[in-house]
Design a protein around this motif. Structure first.
Motif, PDB file in Angstrom:
ATOM      1  N   GLY A 122      33.380 128.669  -8.274  1.00 11.05           N
ATOM      2  CA  GLY A 122      32.766 127.410  -8.667  1.00 11.05           C
ATOM      3  C   GLY A 122      33.785 126.431  -9.205  1.00 11.05           C
ATOM      4  O   GLY A 122      33.454 125.554 -10.011  1.00 11.05           O
ATOM      5  N   GLU A 123      35.014 126.537  -8.715  1.00  8.57           N
ATOM      6  CA  GLU A 123      36.103 125.685  -9.206  1.00  8.57           C
ATOM      7  C   GLU A 123      36.681 124.785  -8.116  1.00  8.57           C
ATOM      8  O   GLU A 123      37.639 124.049  -8.367  1.00  8.57           O
ATOM      9  CB  GLU A 123      37.212 126.555  -9.794  1.00  8.57           C
ATOM     10  CG  GLU A 123      36.772 127.334 -11.014  1.00  8.57           C
ATOM     11  CD  GLU A 123      37.849 128.298 -11.517  1.00  8.57           C
ATOM     12  OE1 GLU A 123      38.915 128.377 -10.872  1.00  8.57           O
ATOM     13  OE2 GLU A 123      37.597 128.969 -12.534  1.00  8.57           O
ATOM     14  N   CYS A 124      36.120 124.832  -6.914  1.00  7.37           N
ATOM     15  CA  CYS A 124      36.581 123.985  -5.813  1.00  7.37           C
ATOM     16  C   CYS A 124      35.359 123.443  -5.083  1.00  7.37           C
ATOM     17  O   CYS A 124      34.608 124.201  -4.465  1.00  7.37           O
ATOM     18  CB  CYS A 124      37.476 124.761  -4.848  1.00  7.37           C
ATOM     19  SG  CYS A 124      38.093 123.757  -3.472  1.00  7.37           S
ATOM     20  N   PHE A 125      35.156 122.138  -5.198  1.00 11.00           N
ATOM     21  CA  PHE A 125      34.029 121.475  -4.557  1.00 11.00           C
ATOM     22  C   PHE A 125      34.537 120.687  -3.355  1.00 11.00           C
ATOM     23  O   PHE A 125      35.624 120.119  -3.390  1.00 11.00           O
ATOM     24  CB  PHE A 125      33.323 120.532  -5.529  1.00 11.00           C
ATOM     25  CG  PHE A 125      32.973 121.158  -6.850  1.00 11.00           C
ATOM     26  CD1 PHE A 125      32.549 122.470  -6.926  1.00 11.00           C
ATOM     27  CD2 PHE A 125      33.069 120.428  -8.026  1.00 11.00           C
ATOM     28  CE1 PHE A 125      32.224 123.053  -8.138  1.00 11.00           C
ATOM     29  CE2 PHE A 125      32.752 120.994  -9.245  1.00 11.00           C
ATOM     30  CZ  PHE A 125      32.334 122.316  -9.314  1.00 11.00           C
ATOM     31  N   PHE A 126      33.726 120.641  -2.300  1.00  9.48           N
ATOM     32  CA  PHE A 126      34.085 119.950  -1.069  1.00  9.48           C
ATOM     33  C   PHE A 126      33.091 118.842  -0.763  1.00  9.48           C
ATOM     34  O   PHE A 126      31.906 118.935  -1.097  1.00  9.48           O
ATOM     35  CB  PHE A 126      34.099 120.920   0.118  1.00  9.48           C
ATOM     36  CG  PHE A 126      35.453 121.452   0.477  1.00  9.48           C
ATOM     37  CD1 PHE A 126      36.204 120.865   1.491  1.00  9.48           C
ATOM     38  CD2 PHE A 126      35.977 122.551  -0.196  1.00  9.48           C
ATOM     39  CE1 PHE A 126      37.448 121.362   1.835  1.00  9.48           C
ATOM     40  CE2 PHE A 126      37.222 123.068   0.137  1.00  9.48           C
ATOM     41  CZ  PHE A 126      37.966 122.468   1.155  1.00  9.48           C
ATOM     42  N   ALA A 127      33.578 117.809  -0.095  1.00 10.79           N
ATOM     43  CA  ALA A 127      32.731 116.819   0.553  1.00 10.79           C
ATOM     44  C   ALA A 127      32.971 116.907   2.053  1.00 10.79           C
ATOM     45  O   ALA A 127      33.955 117.503   2.501  1.00 10.79           O
ATOM     46  CB  ALA A 127      33.056 115.410   0.048  1.00 10.79           C
ATOM     47  N   ILE A 128      32.054 116.324   2.833  1.00  8.69           N
ATOM     48  CA  ILE A 128      32.167 116.346   4.286  1.00  8.69           C
ATOM     49  C   ILE A 128      32.304 114.918   4.794  1.00  8.69           C
ATOM     50  O   ILE A 128      31.425 114.086   4.572  1.00  8.69           O
ATOM     51  CB  ILE A 128      30.943 116.996   4.938  1.00  8.69           C
ATOM     52  CG1 ILE A 128      30.819 118.453   4.493  1.00  8.69           C
ATOM     53  CG2 ILE A 128      31.046 116.938   6.453  1.00  8.69           C
ATOM     54  CD1 ILE A 128      29.597 119.124   5.032  1.00  8.69           C
ATOM     55  N   GLY A 129      33.386 114.634   5.490  1.00  9.62           N
ATOM     56  CA  GLY A 129      33.621 113.317   6.062  1.00  9.62           C
ATOM     57  C   GLY A 129      33.204 113.293   7.516  1.00  9.62           C
ATOM     58  O   GLY A 129      34.047 113.453   8.424  1.00  9.62           O
ATOM     59  N   MET A 130      31.923 113.114   7.774  1.00 12.07           N
ATOM     60  CA  MET A 130      31.416 113.036   9.150  1.00 12.07           C
ATOM     61  C   MET A 130      30.871 111.644   9.461  1.00 12.07           C
ATOM     62  O   MET A 130      31.368 110.944  10.325  1.00 12.07           O
ATOM     63  CB  MET A 130      30.332 114.095   9.383  1.00 12.07           C
ATOM     64  CG  MET A 130      30.833 115.514   9.459  1.00 12.07           C
ATOM     65  SD  MET A 130      29.501 116.615   9.993  1.00 12.07           S
ATOM     66  CE  MET A 130      30.267 118.212   9.774  1.00 12.07           C
ATOM     67  N   SER A 131      29.798 111.239   8.762  1.00 17.15           N
ATOM     68  CA  SER A 131      29.113 109.989   9.075  1.00 17.15           C
ATOM     69  C   SER A 131      30.050 108.791   8.914  1.00 17.15           C
ATOM     70  O   SER A 131      30.894 108.768   8.019  1.00 17.15           O
ATOM     71  CB  SER A 131      27.898 109.811   8.172  1.00 17.15           C
ATOM     72  OG  SER A 131      26.963 110.844   8.368  1.00 17.15           O
ATOM     73  N   GLU A 132      29.828 107.777   9.778  1.00 16.07           N
ATOM     74  CA  GLU A 132      30.660 106.577   9.750  1.00 16.07           C
ATOM     75  C   GLU A 132      29.789 105.331   9.842  1.00 16.07           C
ATOM     76  O   GLU A 132      28.637 105.407  10.284  1.00 16.07           O
ATOM     77  CB  GLU A 132      31.673 106.601  10.898  1.00 16.07           C
ATOM     78  CG  GLU A 132      32.660 107.740  10.803  1.00 16.07           C
ATOM     79  CD  GLU A 132      33.825 107.590  11.780  1.00 16.07           C
ATOM     80  OE1 GLU A 132      33.842 106.611  12.548  1.00 16.07           O
ATOM     81  OE2 GLU A 132      34.716 108.464  11.744  1.00 16.07           O
ATOM     82  N   PRO A 133      30.303 104.178   9.432  1.00 17.31           N
ATOM     83  CA  PRO A 133      29.526 102.941   9.531  1.00 17.31           C
ATOM     84  C   PRO A 133      29.097 102.676  10.978  1.00 17.31           C
ATOM     85  O   PRO A 133      29.871 102.886  11.913  1.00 17.31           O
ATOM     86  CB  PRO A 133      30.511 101.863   9.045  1.00 17.31           C
ATOM     87  CG  PRO A 133      31.486 102.604   8.180  1.00 17.31           C
ATOM     88  CD  PRO A 133      31.614 103.961   8.801  1.00 17.31           C
ATOM     89  N   ASP A 134      27.846 102.243  11.136  1.00 15.10           N
ATOM     90  CA  ASP A 134      27.296 101.839  12.435  1.00 15.10           C
ATOM     91  C   ASP A 134      27.134 102.995  13.421  1.00 15.10           C
ATOM     92  O   ASP A 134      26.840 102.750  14.591  1.00 15.10           O
ATOM     93  CB  ASP A 134      28.160 100.749  13.097  1.00 15.10           C
ATOM     94  CG  ASP A 134      28.358  99.547  12.197  1.00 15.10           C
ATOM     95  OD1 ASP A 134      27.382  99.155  11.536  1.00 15.10           O
ATOM     96  OD2 ASP A 134      29.482  99.025  12.148  1.00 15.10           O
ATOM     97  N   ALA A 135      27.319 104.238  12.966  1.00 13.02           N
ATOM     98  CA  ALA A 135      27.245 105.371  13.888  1.00 13.02           C
ATOM     99  C   ALA A 135      25.947 106.156  13.758  1.00 13.02           C
ATOM    100  O   ALA A 135      25.636 106.967  14.622  1.00 13.02           O
ATOM    101  CB  ALA A 135      28.433 106.302  13.667  1.00 13.02           C
TER     102      ALA A 135
END
Length: 374
Positions: A122-135
């Protein structure tokens, strides 16, 4: 036409009852206010670390990577209890739900040893970079570029609706590494530690003023070859497999369960309305459990997961609508009444239920392809 999606009934292991009781006892002693949509809006890093200390994060990861070697069905029990209680699990959610399994399947040995033990603690959190503007939900329209730079890459582009990026220690970015390639080819996933030069995280506030979404701007951010996840150009196949974890879990059914429970405790729902919701909930829960069993068996039930997600997110809005119709209260985030607060949380979040993780239209297309009719 292909066969209809079919899920074998999921059967919880014998140790599930004791595990469930242990989680419930922990939650009963914990200090938090239950929230609707807690896996997105409720984030408490200290609570996540407490779960890690009890072995309830990274449950399915091998012990050699800091995990606990337990089954997806055992993890299902823990997740189900956390969501039903409305616990603040948002900080670790993405890392535990999908980045951990993705790293295990596609990551290098160095990546596994760097990230997986910290995720399990519980010491490393991730985000996901998928969605993009206008997509919208069309991930294949990725415009973020990955350009070669010596023994690494430079990432340039913008990601939006990036949950938890302001709390994350890293973000997994999907970028086009082969310009001009076919839509589903030439995509690569990159592990970008945060904070980083060339990466700016900007808040996107919700209607209620809450901050869980973000815009992430990549302006020539450099990523070494050692942080490419999987094989360059294989990003689409990896993301497709990863989405089965994202779309099929009990969070697609239980986001508004704390609201339903409060309404039931208050006696705010007529028996007929409560019975209809309870029956739908049980059927969807069994479907979600069936997907967990399929994952446990090593299958990738993409169409089944899409079906569960589509039906589950519509059901969550039905709970909100039923409480608004019958409870006789107004949604109010500042109310001293817990039911009014929970209703306000659900009303604000409801527009996103059928968008996040793929719009209903996208999901139905996946099911149609699974049936061979598209």
């Amino acid at each position: 036409m292909a066969a209809l999606p079919e899920l074998e009934p999921g059967t919880l292991p014998p140790e599930a009852a004791a595990l469930r009781a242990e989680v419930r006892a922990f939650l009963a002693a914990a200090d938090f206010e239950p929230r609707a949509d807690c896996w997105l809006t409720g984030a408490d890093p200290a609570f996540s670390r407490a779960l890690g200390a009890r072995g309830w994060l990274g449950m399915t990861l091998p012990a050699r990577y800091g995990g606990h070697g337990r089954s997806p069905l055992e993890r299902f029990v823990v997740v189900e209890e956390l969501l039903a209680a409305g616990a603040p699990v948002g900080a670790h959610w993405i890392a535990d739900r999908q980045i951990g399994p993705s790293l295990l399947h596609h990551g290098s040995e160095e990546q596994k040893r760097r990230f997986l033990p910290a995720i399990a603690r519980g010491e490393c959190f991730f985000a996901i970079g998928m969605s993009e503007p206008d997509a919208g939900s069309d991930l294949a329209s990725v415009r973020t570029r990955a350009e070669r730079d010596g023994d690494g890459w430079r990432l340039t582009g913008t990601k939006v609706w990036t949950s938890g990026a302001h709390l994350a220690h890293a973000i997994c970015v999907l970028a086009r590494s082969e310009p001009g390639s076919e839509r589903h080819a030439g995509l690569t996933q990159f592990l970008v530690p945060l904070p980083a030069d060339g990466v700016t995280v900007r808040p996107i506030l919700s209607l209620s003023g809450d901050h869980h979404f973000n815009e992430v701007v990549l302006d020539g951010a450099r990523v070494p070859d050692a942080l490419v996840l999987g094989a360059p150009g294989n990003g689409w196949a990896q993301v497709t497999a990863e989405l089965a974890y994202e779309r099929s879990g009990p969070e697609r059914v239980l986001s508004t369960f704390p609201l339903l429970r409060l309404a039931h405790e208050r006696g705010a729902l007529p028996a007929a309305a409560l019975g209809r919701l309870a029956a739908r909930l049980w059927a969807l829960r069994q479907a979600s459990l069936g997907v967990a069993a399929a994952l446990d068996a090593g299958r990738t039930p993409a169409a089944e997961a899409a079906l569960v997600k589509d039906l589950g997110t519509r059901f969550e809005s039905e709970i909100t609508a039923a409480v608004r119709e019958h409870a006789g209260i107004e949604p109010d985030p500042g109310s001293p009444d817990p039911l009014a607060r929970a209703l306000a949380q659900a009303v604000v979040q409801a527009p996103g239920f059928t968008l996040r993780g793929g719009t209903s239209e996208i999901l139905r297309g996946i099911v149609a392809r699974g049936l061979g009719v598209r």
